[in-house]
Structures are given as structure tokens and as C-alpha cells.
Motif scaffolding. Structure first.
Motif, mmCIF file in Angstrom:
data_model
loop_
_atom_site.group_PDB
_atom_site.id
_atom_site.type_symbol
_atom_site.label_atom_id
_atom_site.label_comp_id
_atom_site.label_asym_id
_atom_site.label_seq_id
_atom_site.Cartn_x
_atom_site.Cartn_y
_atom_site.Cartn_z
ATOM 1 N N GLU A 115 18.889 41.500 55.708
ATOM 2 C CA GLU A 115 20.042 43.010 55.641
ATOM 3 C C GLU A 115 20.850 42.751 54.642
ATOM 4 O OE1 GLU A 115 21.625 43.506 59.808
ATOM 5 O OE2 GLU A 115 22.705 44.985 59.393
ATOM 6 N N ARG A 116 21.438 41.886 54.179
ATOM 7 C CA ARG A 116 22.678 41.666 53.058
ATOM 8 C C ARG A 116 20.904 42.248 51.669
ATOM 9 N NH1 ARG A 116 23.971 36.588 55.100
ATOM 10 N NH2 ARG A 116 22.808 35.514 53.490
ATOM 11 N N ARG A 117 20.680 41.460 51.809
ATOM 12 C CA ARG A 117 19.541 41.686 50.893
ATOM 13 C C ARG A 117 19.231 43.288 50.705
ATOM 14 N NH1 ARG A 117 18.056 38.489 47.411
ATOM 15 N NH2 ARG A 117 16.846 39.239 46.739
ATOM 16 N N GLY A 118 19.625 44.221 51.687
ATOM 17 C CA GLY A 118 18.948 45.462 52.471
ATOM 18 C C GLY A 118 18.279 46.032 52.039
ATOM 19 N N LEU A 119 17.469 44.593 53.129
ATOM 20 C CA LEU A 119 15.667 45.150 53.760
ATOM 21 C C LEU A 119 15.726 45.701 54.497
ATOM 22 C CD1 LEU A 119 14.325 41.502 52.095
ATOM 23 C CD2 LEU A 119 13.513 43.830 51.499
ATOM 24 N N ARG A 122 8.905 46.773 59.924
ATOM 25 C CA ARG A 122 9.831 46.153 58.388
ATOM 26 C C ARG A 122 10.157 45.465 58.122
ATOM 27 N NH1 ARG A 122 13.106 50.045 55.183
ATOM 28 N NH2 ARG A 122 12.365 51.891 55.619
ATOM 29 N N VAL A 123 10.287 43.865 59.333
ATOM 30 C CA VAL A 123 10.355 43.349 59.217
ATOM 31 C C VAL A 123 9.079 41.658 59.051
ATOM 32 C CG1 VAL A 123 10.869 40.305 60.610
ATOM 33 C CG2 VAL A 123 12.383 42.298 60.702
ATOM 34 N N SER A 124 8.167 42.926 59.876
ATOM 35 C CA SER A 124 6.568 42.436 59.323
ATOM 36 C C SER A 124 5.790 42.147 58.361
ATOM 37 C CB SER A 124 5.864 42.808 60.613
ATOM 38 O OG SER A 124 4.395 42.312 60.657
ATOM 39 N N PHE A 125 5.771 43.769 57.828
ATOM 40 C CA PHE A 125 6.040 43.798 55.996
ATOM 41 C C PHE A 125 6.377 43.167 55.585
ATOM 42 C CE2 PHE A 125 6.935 46.253 51.956
ATOM 43 C CZ PHE A 125 5.887 46.626 51.608
ATOM 44 N N ILE A 126 7.963 42.447 55.388
ATOM 45 C CA ILE A 126 8.304 41.525 54.963
ATOM 46 C C ILE A 126 7.662 40.291 54.536
ATOM 47 C CG2 ILE A 126 10.965 40.546 54.005
ATOM 48 C CD1 ILE A 126 12.012 43.366 55.686
ATOM 49 N N ILE A 164 9.885 43.801 46.805
ATOM 50 C CA ILE A 164 9.787 43.730 48.597
ATOM 51 C C ILE A 164 10.954 44.760 48.832
ATOM 52 C CG2 ILE A 164 9.798 43.510 50.811
ATOM 53 C CD1 ILE A 164 8.323 40.319 49.834
ATOM 54 N N ALA A 165 11.941 44.303 48.328
ATOM 55 C CA ALA A 165 13.309 45.548 48.404
ATOM 56 C C ALA A 165 13.077 46.558 47.642
ATOM 57 C CB ALA A 165 14.207 45.052 48.081
ATOM 58 N N GLU A 166 12.296 46.810 46.699
ATOM 59 C CA GLU A 166 11.754 48.050 46.028
ATOM 60 C C GLU A 166 11.040 48.814 46.524
ATOM 61 O OE1 GLU A 166 9.836 47.583 41.688
ATOM 62 O OE2 GLU A 166 12.041 46.548 41.710
ATOM 63 N N ALA A 167 10.185 47.877 47.263
ATOM 64 C CA ALA A 167 8.579 49.067 47.740
ATOM 65 C C ALA A 167 9.487 49.339 48.772
ATOM 66 C CB ALA A 167 8.054 48.065 48.376
ATOM 67 N N LEU A 168 9.544 48.778 49.710
ATOM 68 C CA LEU A 168 10.721 49.291 51.396
ATOM 69 C C LEU A 168 11.478 50.505 50.594
ATOM 70 C CD1 LEU A 168 11.187 46.298 52.944
ATOM 71 C CD2 LEU A 168 9.777 48.164 53.609
ATOM 72 N N GLY A 169 12.265 50.086 48.915
ATOM 73 C CA GLY A 169 12.850 51.371 49.004
ATOM 74 C C GLY A 169 12.132 52.995 48.934
ATOM 75 N N THR A 170 11.032 52.644 48.316
ATOM 76 C CA THR A 170 10.123 53.663 48.263
ATOM 77 C C THR A 170 10.158 55.131 49.031
ATOM 78 O OG1 THR A 170 7.770 52.977 48.562
ATOM 79 C CG2 THR A 170 9.108 52.687 46.392
ATOM 80 N N LEU A 171 10.050 54.138 50.481
ATOM 81 C CA LEU A 171 9.867 55.098 51.919
ATOM 82 C C LEU A 171 10.872 54.938 52.330
ATOM 83 C CD1 LEU A 171 8.359 51.833 53.430
ATOM 84 C CD2 LEU A 171 6.907 54.006 52.099
ATOM 85 N N PRO A 172 10.862 56.213 53.391
ATOM 86 C CA PRO A 172 11.749 57.273 53.416
ATOM 87 C C PRO A 172 12.754 56.561 54.725
ATOM 88 C CG PRO A 172 10.079 57.857 54.068
ATOM 89 C CD PRO A 172 9.817 57.060 53.511
ATOM 90 N N ALA A 173 14.437 56.113 54.235
ATOM 91 C CA ALA A 173 14.867 54.986 55.261
ATOM 92 C C ALA A 173 14.479 55.494 56.720
ATOM 93 C CB ALA A 173 16.314 55.375 55.112
ATOM 94 N N ASP A 174 13.543 56.814 57.545
ATOM 95 C CA ASP A 174 14.626 56.842 59.034
ATOM 96 C C ASP A 174 13.170 56.455 60.009
ATOM 97 O OD1 ASP A 174 12.809 58.385 57.530
ATOM 98 O OD2 ASP A 174 13.540 59.867 58.734
#
Ligand code: FES
Length: 159
Positions: free
Chosen positions: A36-40, A60-64, A77-87
Motif C-alpha cells: 500500500e505504501r508503494r501504491g500497489l 491485485r495481490v495475486s497479480f503482485i 509491477i506498480a508501473e503495470a498496475l498503473g496502466t489499469l483503471p483504479a476501480d
């Protein structure tokens, strides 16, 4: 005092506590806080300042975890998740796209490790450890291009 049964969480619960996410994912609470601190992952706070996660955080946790398992740094990983909609969590199509990129990364690392293994094989039995001649200490004479004097042995530091 009677022993209490472990708390069970219904699958249709919309929000989960950090303990519930930890129990369901097998990831330590401290690691979840770190993610969470890393924004994942993200949570909202209750009026009592407690974290609540949407249930799709589990995906998301499983993806990480899967991405970490193949050696992908958290920043990527954070970069990749950042390409997805937050919702929403990564869906099958997202996973297909992102895992193809992980596969390319993995192939590149395997190729690099194979080169290192071959270079190490050349060093076995040599023992010169020469900063100017050893293929591992000075790959492709890269240090020679940096000028005279001692140079760092390792160029790429793992994250
Ligand atoms: S130790 Fe001699 S080439 Fe590496």
C-alpha cells in the motif's frame, strides 16, 4: 473460557479488513502495508482509522505475488498496475498483456544468466581475477572505456 472459532468471511462481503486480506491471500499484513505504501494496492479508512479493502484487492495481490515470483521488481509491477483503471482488478485480458511483457523480461534475464554462466566457465581454473583481462571483472573491456583507475565490478545492481 470457550475457544473461539476463527472468523469466517463471506465471499460476498464487499470490503475486507487487512487481516481478512492477509488470511485469504496468504500474504503477511506487513507486506500488505508495504504494497500500500508503494501504491500497489489501496484502501479506504473507516471513521476509526482502520483500513478497508475492496474484495477485488485479492486479485491485485495475486497479480503482485505471481509477478514477484518471476522476479519482476515492485517498481515495474506498480508501473503495470498503473496502466489499469483504479476501480477494478486485472482481468484475463490485462493479465495476458502484462504477462507477455513478464515473459519477455524473463527470457532476457535467462539469456543474461546463460552468458554469465559461460563467462564463469571460462574463469573456472583461471583465477587471474584481472581487472583488465577477466571477462567477468571487465566484460567486453567495458571498464577500459571509462578511463584509467579502479572501476566498479558490477554495473547492474539488482533492485
Ligand atoms: S578469472 Fe581469469 S578470466 Fe576470469
Amino acid at each position: 473460557m470457550p475457544e473461539q472459532a476463527p472468523e469466517r468471511v463471506a465471499w460476498d462481503h464487499v470490503e475486507l479488513t487487512v487481516g481478512e486480506v492477509a488470511a485469504r491471500s496468504g500474504v503477511a499484513v506487513s507486506a500488505l502495508h508495504f504494497y500500500e505504501r508503494r501504491g500497489l494496492i489501496a484502501s479506504r479508512r473507516t471513521s476509526g482509522n482502520q483500513r478497508r479493502y475492496r474484495r477485488d484487492v485479492l486479485r491485485r495481490v495475486s497479480f503482485i505475488r505471481v509477478s514477484q515470483r518471476v522476479g519482476i521488481p515492485l517498481a515495474r509491477i506498480a508501473e503495470a498496475l498503473g496502466t489499469l483503471p483504479a476501480d477494478r482488478a486485472p482481468n484475463v485480458r490485462d493479465w495476458e498483456r502484462l504477462s507477455k511483457a513478464w515473459r519477455t523480461d524473463l527470457d532476457a534475464r535467462i539469456e543474461q544468466l546463460e552468458r554469465l554462466r559461460d563467462d564463469l566457465t571460462d574463469c573456472i581454473g583461471c583465477g587471474c581475477l584481472s581487472l583488465s583481462r577477466c571477462v567477468l571483472a571487465n566484460p567486453h573491456d567495458a571498464l577500459g572505456h571509462d578511463g584509467p583507475g579502479p572501476r566498479r565490478l558490477l554495473v547492474d545492481e539488482p533492485e
